[in-house]
Write an enzyme that holds these catalytic residues in place. Structure first.
Site, PDB file in Angstrom:
ATOM      1  N   PHE A   1      42.546  17.280  -6.584  1.00  0.00           N
ATOM      2  CA  PHE A   1      42.796  17.299  -8.053  1.00  0.00           C
ATOM      3  C   PHE A   1      44.351  16.647  -8.489  1.00  0.00           C
ATOM      4  CE2 PHE A   1      45.561  20.670  -5.965  1.00  0.00           C
ATOM      5  CZ  PHE A   1      46.937  20.637  -6.552  1.00  0.00           C
TER       6      PHE A   1
ATOM      7  N   LYS B   1      32.809  11.913  -7.189  1.00  0.00           N
ATOM      8  CA  LYS B   1      32.712  13.320  -7.437  1.00  0.00           C
ATOM      9  C   LYS B   1      34.213  13.959  -7.560  1.00  0.00           C
ATOM     10  CE  LYS B   1      33.354  17.042  -5.747  1.00  0.00           C
ATOM     11  NZ  LYS B   1      34.628  18.148  -6.319  1.00  0.00           N
TER      12      LYS B   1
ATOM     13  N   GLU C   1      36.926  19.713  -9.254  1.00  0.00           N
ATOM     14  CA  GLU C   1      36.516  20.510 -10.284  1.00  0.00           C
ATOM     15  C   GLU C   1      37.594  21.351 -11.125  1.00  0.00           C
ATOM     16  OE1 GLU C   1      36.194  20.797  -7.092  1.00  0.00           O
ATOM     17  OE2 GLU C   1      36.836  22.880  -6.232  1.00  0.00           O
TER      18      GLU C   1
ATOM     19  N   SER D   1      42.256  17.959   1.369  1.00  0.00           N
ATOM     20  CA  SER D   1      43.156  18.726   2.151  1.00  0.00           C
ATOM     21  C   SER D   1      42.244  18.142   3.870  1.00  0.00           C
ATOM     22  CB  SER D   1      43.116  19.944   1.893  1.00  0.00           C
ATOM     23  OG  SER D   1      41.589  20.320   2.038  1.00  0.00           O
TER      24      SER D   1
ATOM     25  N   CYS E   1      50.796  14.381  -2.093  1.00  0.00           N
ATOM     26  CA  CYS E   1      50.486  14.083  -0.795  1.00  0.00           C
ATOM     27  C   CYS E   1      51.638  13.200  -0.113  1.00  0.00           C
ATOM     28  CB  CYS E   1      49.395  13.348  -0.281  1.00  0.00           C
ATOM     29  SG  CYS E   1      49.252  11.815  -0.969  1.00  0.00           S
TER      30      CYS E   1
ATOM     31  N   GLU F   1      51.181  22.606   5.401  1.00  0.00           N
ATOM     32  CA  GLU F   1      51.195  21.899   4.160  1.00  0.00           C
ATOM     33  C   GLU F   1      51.312  23.099   2.907  1.00  0.00           C
ATOM     34  OE1 GLU F   1      48.027  19.639   2.357  1.00  0.00           O
ATOM     35  OE2 GLU F   1      49.597  18.193   1.796  1.00  0.00           O
TER      36      GLU F   1
HETATM   37  P1  NAD Z   1      40.785  19.912  -1.408  1.00  0.00           P
HETATM   38  O1  NAD Z   1      40.432  19.514  -0.098  1.00  0.00           O
HETATM   39  O2  NAD Z   1      40.451  21.336  -1.966  1.00  0.00           O
HETATM   40  O3  NAD Z   1      39.406  19.168  -2.376  1.00  0.00           O
HETATM   41  C1  NAD Z   1      39.346  17.892  -2.518  1.00  0.00           C
HETATM   42  C2  NAD Z   1      37.766  17.482  -2.740  1.00  0.00           C
HETATM   43  O4  NAD Z   1      37.081  18.061  -1.818  1.00  0.00           O
HETATM   44  C3  NAD Z   1      37.562  18.156  -4.100  1.00  0.00           C
HETATM   45  O5  NAD Z   1      36.783  17.067  -5.054  1.00  0.00           O
HETATM   46  C4  NAD Z   1      36.722  19.526  -3.674  1.00  0.00           C
HETATM   47  O6  NAD Z   1      35.700  19.804  -4.797  1.00  0.00           O
HETATM   48  C5  NAD Z   1      36.050  19.036  -2.416  1.00  0.00           C
HETATM   49  N1  NAD Z   1      36.053  20.101  -1.651  1.00  0.00           N
HETATM   50  C6  NAD Z   1      36.786  21.270  -1.653  1.00  0.00           C
HETATM   51  N2  NAD Z   1      36.404  22.200  -0.565  1.00  0.00           N
HETATM   52  C7  NAD Z   1      35.341  21.628   0.137  1.00  0.00           C
HETATM   53  C8  NAD Z   1      34.725  22.145   1.213  1.00  0.00           C
HETATM   54  N3  NAD Z   1      34.845  23.148   1.837  1.00  0.00           N
HETATM   55  N4  NAD Z   1      33.576  21.097   1.527  1.00  0.00           N
HETATM   56  C9  NAD Z   1      33.465  20.096   0.906  1.00  0.00           C
HETATM   57  N5  NAD Z   1      33.901  19.449  -0.314  1.00  0.00           N
HETATM   58  C10 NAD Z   1      35.164  20.432  -0.579  1.00  0.00           C
HETATM   59  O7  NAD Z   1      41.995  19.307  -1.846  1.00  0.00           O
HETATM   60  P2  NAD Z   1      42.944  19.542  -3.308  1.00  0.00           P
HETATM   61  O8  NAD Z   1      43.334  20.983  -3.362  1.00  0.00           O
HETATM   62  O9  NAD Z   1      42.030  19.147  -4.547  1.00  0.00           O
HETATM   63  O10 NAD Z   1      43.867  18.482  -3.214  1.00  0.00           O
HETATM   64  C11 NAD Z   1      44.994  18.848  -2.433  1.00  0.00           C
HETATM   65  C12 NAD Z   1      45.004  18.104  -1.201  1.00  0.00           C
HETATM   66  O11 NAD Z   1      44.756  16.690  -1.017  1.00  0.00           O
HETATM   67  C13 NAD Z   1      46.405  18.178  -0.309  1.00  0.00           C
HETATM   68  O12 NAD Z   1      46.018  18.636   1.025  1.00  0.00           O
HETATM   69  C14 NAD Z   1      47.061  16.905  -0.265  1.00  0.00           C
HETATM   70  O13 NAD Z   1      47.839  16.653   0.758  1.00  0.00           O
HETATM   71  C15 NAD Z   1      45.545  16.229  -0.266  1.00  0.00           C
HETATM   72  N6  NAD Z   1      45.797  14.589  -0.798  1.00  0.00           N
HETATM   73  C16 NAD Z   1      45.865  13.485   0.178  1.00  0.00           C
HETATM   74  C17 NAD Z   1      46.358  12.476  -0.062  1.00  0.00           C
HETATM   75  C18 NAD Z   1      46.224  11.161   0.856  1.00  0.00           C
HETATM   76  O14 NAD Z   1      46.312  10.189   0.418  1.00  0.00           O
HETATM   77  N7  NAD Z   1      46.383  11.621   2.031  1.00  0.00           N
HETATM   78  C19 NAD Z   1      46.369  12.034  -1.709  1.00  0.00           C
HETATM   79  C20 NAD Z   1      46.263  13.308  -2.465  1.00  0.00           C
HETATM   80  C21 NAD Z   1      45.881  14.280  -2.142  1.00  0.00           C
END
Ligand code: NAD
Length: 504
Positions: free
Chosen positions: A154, A178, A181, A231, A286, A389
């Site tokens: 997000f 994808k 959401e 994450s 991040c 985090e």
């Molecule tokens: P998230 O992991 O909750 O979601 C990321 C994506 O995965 C979304 O599209 C979501 O719909 C999907 N998703 C969520 N839960 C899932 C599951 N159980 N199974 C399969 N798909 C699933 O992350 P977020 O809250 O949207 O974003 C924040 C996180 O992203 C933080 O941990 C941040 O550090 C990380 N991030 C990392 C980088 C990087 O380059 N390392 C960059 C941006 C964000």
């Protein structure tokens, strides 16, 4: 729950928006107001199948299109995005909550990858060895993988997809996005503008949804590769599931980024940098700095003194207000999670020099998901506020006695995305850059996000897979190598066909 009044954010399939008015949907919030502002379609099997089928059907022609023409689509796309940057920024801020200026920064950093992708003909050149053996030439080519998918978080609804699709597309692949959401709308603007730039239908598709869509993409036999950013728990799941299904996977995870402050650092520069890096975008980056490692106690005391008044004075407001320093958190659930970490930090004995829970919401904030900045001092490595985090406006200070101790601390952490050192000593900076076991390092630069012609990625729990994102690494990820060895014999070939061929 279905609402008649809220807009429905649909999918982008085979060159058109698809909205199934009777299908499942989820809420999308405007975090600045704390109110629902849209609903998002949650992709069903038929949507995923249509995305994959249209991408697979478009692949042969797109892969055969000269790289120069594929690159021209990106030139036109860049112009369209630039012309419409204000609209795109509003779409980001409305669903994410980041400030207007921050949203424009995100767009610019994303467009830099588009600019890099415009160099496709140069990036895709192979190597040629004339007369590698007598009368034999050898050359390599990079060919696209086929249908590839990107799953994005997000916190950068435009920039992170742009880390992926521009390079995947110019390399000749077809792409399925994808998005998160939580802020799905910007993805449809990008899809419309790729279409307007001349990208053939089917080359780029968007399937909205949650975990169910991700798992279907991971299992789909027609998808060759997956890029994931999110994450760590989900990144690990995506990497293990995707690779065991035979796919190429790069999965970028979470972070806990440390900034080491040396006693000789320019303290004004350091305090300014820490404020922006820790509290900008409400800490939902991040590459945010969430740990300041102060080398020696007197320096820590001065740092805390200077930071505390500035953290209390942070301007916190709706994304469209005049120049707030930071906006709200993305959802009420996420705000509650960050508050839970502050409670935990206090319970574990960290000193809350500034407690974000004391910040008072004014009338202009409505019921938005705001939280004040928090500054913790005397944080110890075993505390959860240090280990995990938080992804919110919380900066913790750890006190150490030396640079060696700072480096041991950082090298022992599970996350290893980014880190920085602030110092006037070239010797200390060089020792740190060389010995620190982290993917991206800043020297007097708090957020060392590599420029688009380098590549982005962390170490340890911050990245699963072999390839970093964008830059030259993305060209390697989105293509596979082929070697051709050719001979055009003149007259009879006298070599012995039964002996292992050698080039003599
Ligand atoms: P998230 O992991 O909750 O979601 C990321 C994506 O995965 C979304 O599209 C979501 O719909 C999907 N998703 C969520 N839960 C899932 C599951 N159980 N199974 C399969 N798909 C699933 O992350 P977020 O809250 O949207 O974003 C924040 C996180 O992203 C933080 O941990 C941040 O550090 C990380 N991030 C990392 C980088 C990087 O380059 N390392 C960059 C941006 C964000």
């Amino acid at each position: 729950m279905k609402s008649a009044s809220l807009p429905l954010v649909g999918h982008w399939l085979n060159g058109a928006i698809r909205r199934d008015e009777s299908g499942p949907r989820g809420p999308v919030f405007d975090p600045s107001l704390g109110q629902p502002c849209a609903e998002v379609a949650l992709g069903a099997d038929a949507d995923i199948e249509m995305a994959v089928a249209s991408a697979a059907a478009a692949f042969a022609d797109w892969a055969a299109t000269p790289a120069l023409r594929r690159a021209r689509v990106m030139y036109r796309f860049k112009e369209i995005v630039e012309r419409n940057a204000a609209e795109l920024g509003r779409a980001i801020s409305r669903e994410h909550g980041k400030t207007a200026a921050d949203a424009q920064g995100e767009i610019i950093r994303g467009l830099e990858v588009v600019e890099f992708a415009c160099a496709a003909p140069q990036l895709l050149k192979g190597e040629f060895s004339e007369n590698a053996g007598s009368g034999v030439d050898a050359f390599s080519v990079r060919q696209p993988l086929g249908v590839v998918a990107g799953i994005t978080p997000f916190n950068f609804p435009v920039m992170v997809p742009m880390w992926m699709f521009p390079l995947a597309l110019v390399c000749g692949n077809c792409f399925i996005l994808k998005p998160s959401e939580k802020d799905p709308s910007p993805s449809l603007l990008l899809a419309e503008w790729l279409d307007a730039a001349g990208l053939p239908p089917g080359c780029f598709n968007v399937v909205q949804g949650e975990r169910r869509v991700v798992d279907a993409l991971l299992a789909h036999p027609r998808i060759s590769a997956i890029s994931f950013v999110g994450s760590t728990a989900v990144a690990r799941h995506v990497y293990l599931t995707g690779t065991s299904a035979g796919k190429r996977v790069q999965a970028l995870g979470g972070a806990k980024n440390h900034l080491v402050v040396m006693p000789d650092a320019d303290i004004d520069l350091t305090v300014d940098a820490l404020l922006g890096a820790a509290y900008g975008s409400a800490g939902e980056r991040c590459m945010a700095i969430s740990v300041a490692v102060a080398v020696t106690d007197p320096l820590a005391d001065e740092l805390v003194l200077r930071l505390a008044s500035r953290v209390r004075a942070l301007r916190i407001g709706p994304a469209d207000a005049a120049e707030p320093d930071m906006g709200p958190l993305v959802t009420a659930e996420h705000r509650a999670k960050v508050v839970g970490y502050i409670e935990q930090g206090v319970a574990e004995g960290a000193i809350a020099v500034v407690d974000g829970r004391d910040w008072r919401q004014a009338a202009e904030h409505g019921s938005g998901f705001y939280l004040g900045g928090t500054l913790f001092d005397h944080v110890r490595p075993q505390m959860r506020v240090y280990r995990e985090e938080i992804f919110g406006p919380v900066l913790v200070i750890v006190r150490v006695a030396s640079l060696d101790e700072a480096m041991e601390l950082i090298n022992a952490h599970n996350y290893a995305n980014g880190t920085a050192i602030f110092t006037r000593s070239g010797e200390a900076a060089r020792r740190f850059s060389s010995g620190i076991q982290v993917g991206m390092v800043g020297v007097n630069v708090a957020i060392p996000v590599p420029v688009a012609f380098h590549s982005f990625g962390g170490w340890r729990q911050s990245l699963f897979g072999d390839h970093h994102a964008y830059g030259p690494e993305a060209v390697r990820f989105y293509t596979r190598l082929k070697y051709v060895t050719s001979r055009w014999p003149r007259g009879a070939d006298s070599s012995n066909a039964f002996v292992m061929p050698t080039l003599r």
